[in-house]
Motif scaffolding. Structure first.
Motif, PDB file in Angstrom:
ATOM      1  N   ILE A  90      47.357  33.931  50.927  1.00  0.00           N
ATOM      2  CA  ILE A  90      47.579  34.835  49.762  1.00  0.00           C
ATOM      3  C   ILE A  90      46.460  35.389  48.822  1.00  0.00           C
ATOM      4  O   ILE A  90      45.547  34.232  48.252  1.00  0.00           O
ATOM      5  N   GLY A 139      41.009  39.279  49.174  1.00  0.00           N
ATOM      6  CA  GLY A 139      39.573  39.816  49.239  1.00  0.00           C
ATOM      7  C   GLY A 139      38.724  39.456  50.099  1.00  0.00           C
ATOM      8  O   GLY A 139      39.575  39.192  51.383  1.00  0.00           O
ATOM      9  N   ARG A 140      37.478  39.333  49.976  1.00  0.00           N
ATOM     10  CA  ARG A 140      36.644  39.297  51.251  1.00  0.00           C
ATOM     11  C   ARG A 140      36.853  37.892  51.785  1.00  0.00           C
ATOM     12  O   ARG A 140      36.911  37.973  53.236  1.00  0.00           O
ATOM     13  N   PHE A 141      36.927  36.876  51.240  1.00  0.00           N
ATOM     14  CA  PHE A 141      37.333  35.597  51.528  1.00  0.00           C
ATOM     15  C   PHE A 141      38.512  35.399  52.571  1.00  0.00           C
ATOM     16  O   PHE A 141      38.617  35.179  53.582  1.00  0.00           O
ATOM     17  N   GLY A 142      39.836  36.064  51.920  1.00  0.00           N
ATOM     18  CA  GLY A 142      41.193  35.834  52.379  1.00  0.00           C
ATOM     19  C   GLY A 142      41.042  36.929  53.747  1.00  0.00           C
ATOM     20  O   GLY A 142      41.478  36.392  54.700  1.00  0.00           O
ATOM     21  N   ASP A 168      49.378  39.732  49.233  1.00  0.00           N
ATOM     22  CA  ASP A 168      48.450  40.293  48.024  1.00  0.00           C
ATOM     23  C   ASP A 168      49.395  41.176  47.032  1.00  0.00           C
ATOM     24  O   ASP A 168      50.410  41.660  47.483  1.00  0.00           O
ATOM     25  N   SER A 169      48.882  41.308  45.801  1.00  0.00           N
ATOM     26  CA  SER A 169      49.708  41.920  44.855  1.00  0.00           C
ATOM     27  C   SER A 169      49.393  43.222  44.853  1.00  0.00           C
ATOM     28  O   SER A 169      49.986  44.035  44.413  1.00  0.00           O
ATOM     29  N   LYS A 219      45.211  46.645  49.545  1.00  0.00           N
ATOM     30  CA  LYS A 219      44.877  45.447  50.138  1.00  0.00           C
ATOM     31  C   LYS A 219      45.595  44.952  51.451  1.00  0.00           C
ATOM     32  O   LYS A 219      45.289  44.710  52.518  1.00  0.00           O
ATOM     33  N   ALA A 226      53.256  40.849  47.184  1.00  0.00           N
ATOM     34  CA  ALA A 226      54.020  40.076  46.484  1.00  0.00           C
ATOM     35  C   ALA A 226      53.060  39.521  45.582  1.00  0.00           C
ATOM     36  O   ALA A 226      51.810  39.102  45.835  1.00  0.00           O
ATOM     37  N   ASN A 227      53.589  38.922  44.393  1.00  0.00           N
ATOM     38  CA  ASN A 227      52.739  38.000  43.673  1.00  0.00           C
ATOM     39  C   ASN A 227      52.686  36.718  44.018  1.00  0.00           C
ATOM     40  O   ASN A 227      53.973  36.104  43.959  1.00  0.00           O
ATOM     41  N   GLY A 228      51.726  36.144  43.911  1.00  0.00           N
ATOM     42  CA  GLY A 228      51.596  34.519  44.442  1.00  0.00           C
ATOM     43  C   GLY A 228      52.341  33.744  43.542  1.00  0.00           C
ATOM     44  O   GLY A 228      52.276  32.579  43.826  1.00  0.00           O
ATOM     45  N   ILE A 263      42.980  33.657  45.986  1.00  0.00           N
ATOM     46  CA  ILE A 263      43.180  34.487  44.624  1.00  0.00           C
ATOM     47  C   ILE A 263      41.723  34.204  44.170  1.00  0.00           C
ATOM     48  O   ILE A 263      41.221  33.037  43.832  1.00  0.00           O
ATOM     49  N   ASN A 312      41.223  35.126  39.399  1.00  0.00           N
ATOM     50  CA  ASN A 312      42.345  35.133  38.514  1.00  0.00           C
ATOM     51  C   ASN A 312      42.608  33.509  38.567  1.00  0.00           C
ATOM     52  O   ASN A 312      43.764  33.170  39.270  1.00  0.00           O
ATOM     53  N   ALA A 349      46.285  32.584  37.862  1.00  0.00           N
ATOM     54  CA  ALA A 349      47.394  32.838  39.042  1.00  0.00           C
ATOM     55  C   ALA A 349      47.085  31.797  40.353  1.00  0.00           C
ATOM     56  O   ALA A 349      47.910  31.274  40.814  1.00  0.00           O
ATOM     57  N   LYS A 368      40.924  28.060  47.353  1.00  0.00           N
ATOM     58  CA  LYS A 368      39.340  28.600  47.113  1.00  0.00           C
ATOM     59  C   LYS A 368      39.235  28.134  45.597  1.00  0.00           C
ATOM     60  O   LYS A 368      39.854  28.822  44.633  1.00  0.00           O
ATOM     61  N   GLU A 403      31.283  30.120  48.730  1.00  0.00           N
ATOM     62  CA  GLU A 403      29.813  30.642  48.544  1.00  0.00           C
ATOM     63  C   GLU A 403      28.992  29.568  48.323  1.00  0.00           C
ATOM     64  O   GLU A 403      27.797  29.590  48.797  1.00  0.00           O
TER      65      GLU A 403
HETATM   66  P1  ADP Z   1      36.774  37.601  46.953  1.00  0.00           P
HETATM   67  O1  ADP Z   1      35.818  36.880  46.055  1.00  0.00           O
HETATM   68  O2  ADP Z   1      37.376  36.595  48.072  1.00  0.00           O
HETATM   69  O3  ADP Z   1      36.401  38.948  47.426  1.00  0.00           O
HETATM   70  P2  ADP Z   1      38.563  38.677  45.178  1.00  0.00           P
HETATM   71  O4  ADP Z   1      38.603  38.126  43.859  1.00  0.00           O
HETATM   72  O5  ADP Z   1      37.832  40.087  45.343  1.00  0.00           O
HETATM   73  O6  ADP Z   1      37.990  37.793  45.994  1.00  0.00           O
HETATM   74  O7  ADP Z   1      40.001  38.934  45.781  1.00  0.00           O
HETATM   75  C1  ADP Z   1      41.121  38.276  45.398  1.00  0.00           C
HETATM   76  C2  ADP Z   1      42.289  38.958  45.899  1.00  0.00           C
HETATM   77  O8  ADP Z   1      43.631  38.071  45.393  1.00  0.00           O
HETATM   78  C3  ADP Z   1      42.561  40.154  45.249  1.00  0.00           C
HETATM   79  O9  ADP Z   1      42.812  41.287  46.629  1.00  0.00           O
HETATM   80  C4  ADP Z   1      43.807  40.278  44.401  1.00  0.00           C
HETATM   81  O10 ADP Z   1      44.550  41.554  44.389  1.00  0.00           O
HETATM   82  C5  ADP Z   1      44.580  39.158  44.897  1.00  0.00           C
HETATM   83  N1  ADP Z   1      45.210  38.503  43.950  1.00  0.00           N
HETATM   84  C6  ADP Z   1      44.954  38.284  42.624  1.00  0.00           C
HETATM   85  N2  ADP Z   1      46.049  37.777  41.862  1.00  0.00           N
HETATM   86  C7  ADP Z   1      46.893  37.690  42.623  1.00  0.00           C
HETATM   87  C8  ADP Z   1      48.199  37.183  42.733  1.00  0.00           C
HETATM   88  N3  ADP Z   1      48.811  36.667  41.509  1.00  0.00           N
HETATM   89  N4  ADP Z   1      49.073  37.160  43.743  1.00  0.00           N
HETATM   90  C9  ADP Z   1      48.595  37.753  44.962  1.00  0.00           C
HETATM   91  N5  ADP Z   1      47.615  38.179  44.833  1.00  0.00           N
HETATM   92  C10 ADP Z   1      46.326  38.184  44.066  1.00  0.00           C
END
Ligand code: ADP
Length: 217
Positions: free
Chosen positions: A8, A11-14, A32-33, A37, A51-53, A74, A77, A80, A99, A121
């Motif tokens: 869920i 981002g780069r890590f996911g 991902d919301s 992505k 979807a929203n986690g 995530i 946030n 979240a 994470k 990190e």
């Molecule tokens: P990283 O540091 O690994 O690059 P990011 O902060 O850039 O992480 O990415 C986090 C990801 O989580 C984003 O793609 C964002 O859209 C997603 N995200 C944030 N809040 C939610 C949520 N409530 N539900 C699902 N995905 C979410």
């Protein structure tokens, strides 16, 4: 054995976790919301969904309860991330990996029952720092506050010595787990096995003992 994972947060890590799990042949549900992505990863993973986690109903509809491993990636946030972790533990997911962004986030995640809290990190930074300060350590994995595994390049000083002669366990309190030579990996090193210059020794032990061995080599 093929396993099923949900990630869920893409981002780069996911995304990096998704790619590697896919490469290893496992089933991956990526969520991902942000639709963009999800579209970027949809070709690679088995299933993907916008979807929203933090939406319990959406997670249930995606069949999240069938997954033994869920990774909450995530990013910033925190609210979240915490809410999503809480929902997953409420839904009885056995292995929830999260994470963490900082120390306080880690503490909250620990309190609400996250099974594995990761600091990519921080861990990567420590690995790279070890690599930077030593021309002998080629990789580093922290096992706990006291113990780690390091890859140490054998200097000419160790050339032609057998493990029995070197006797690192008695002299330094560390254990050589494996010896890498070019593309060959000896994962069951025997007392009679000889070390050659430039072999990579994979060694486990207490950090201070590993440092003593590193300084000796
Ligand atoms: P990283 O540091 O690994 O690059 P990011 O902060 O850039 O992480 O990415 C986090 C990801 O989580 C984003 O793609 C964002 O859209 C997603 N995200 C944030 N809040 C939610 C949520 N409530 N539900 C699902 N995905 C979410």
């Amino acid at each position: 054995m093929k396993k099923q994972f949900t990630i869920i947060g893409l981002g780069r890590f996911g995304v990096s976790v998704c790619n590697e799990l896919h490469r290893l042949g496992h089933e991956v549900l990526a969520i991902d919301s942000n639709e963009d992505k999800v579209n970027e990863i949809s070709e690679i993973v088995t299933h993907s969904a916008v979807a929203n986690g933090t939406d319990e109903k959406a997670l249930k509809n995606l069949g999240i309860r069938n997954f033994d491993h869920v990774i909450v990636a995530i990013g910033d946030n925190l609210q979240a991330s915490i809410l999503c972790t809480l929902l997953l533990k409420d839904l009885d997911i056995k292995n929830v990996w999260v994470k963490a962004q900082n120390y306080y986030h880690h503490k909250v995640l620990d309190k609400i029952g996250a099974d594995h809290i990761i600091h990519p990190e921080h861990d990567m930074g420590a690995r790279i720092a070890r690599h930077l300060v030593s021309d002998k350590v080629t990789d580093y994995i922290e096992l706990s506050a006291d113990y780690s595994i390091v890859e140490i390049k054998a200097s000419a000083k160790l050339n032609a010595q057998t493990l029995a002669e070197l006797d690192v366990r008695a002299r330094f309190g560390v254990t050589i787990l494996a010896i890498k030579r070019a593309k060959e990996m000896n994962i069951t090193p025997m007392p009679d096995d000889q070390i050659m210059t430039n072999d990579i020794l994979i060694v486990v032990g207490r950090k201070q003992d590993l440092k003593r061995f590193e300084d000796f080599t």
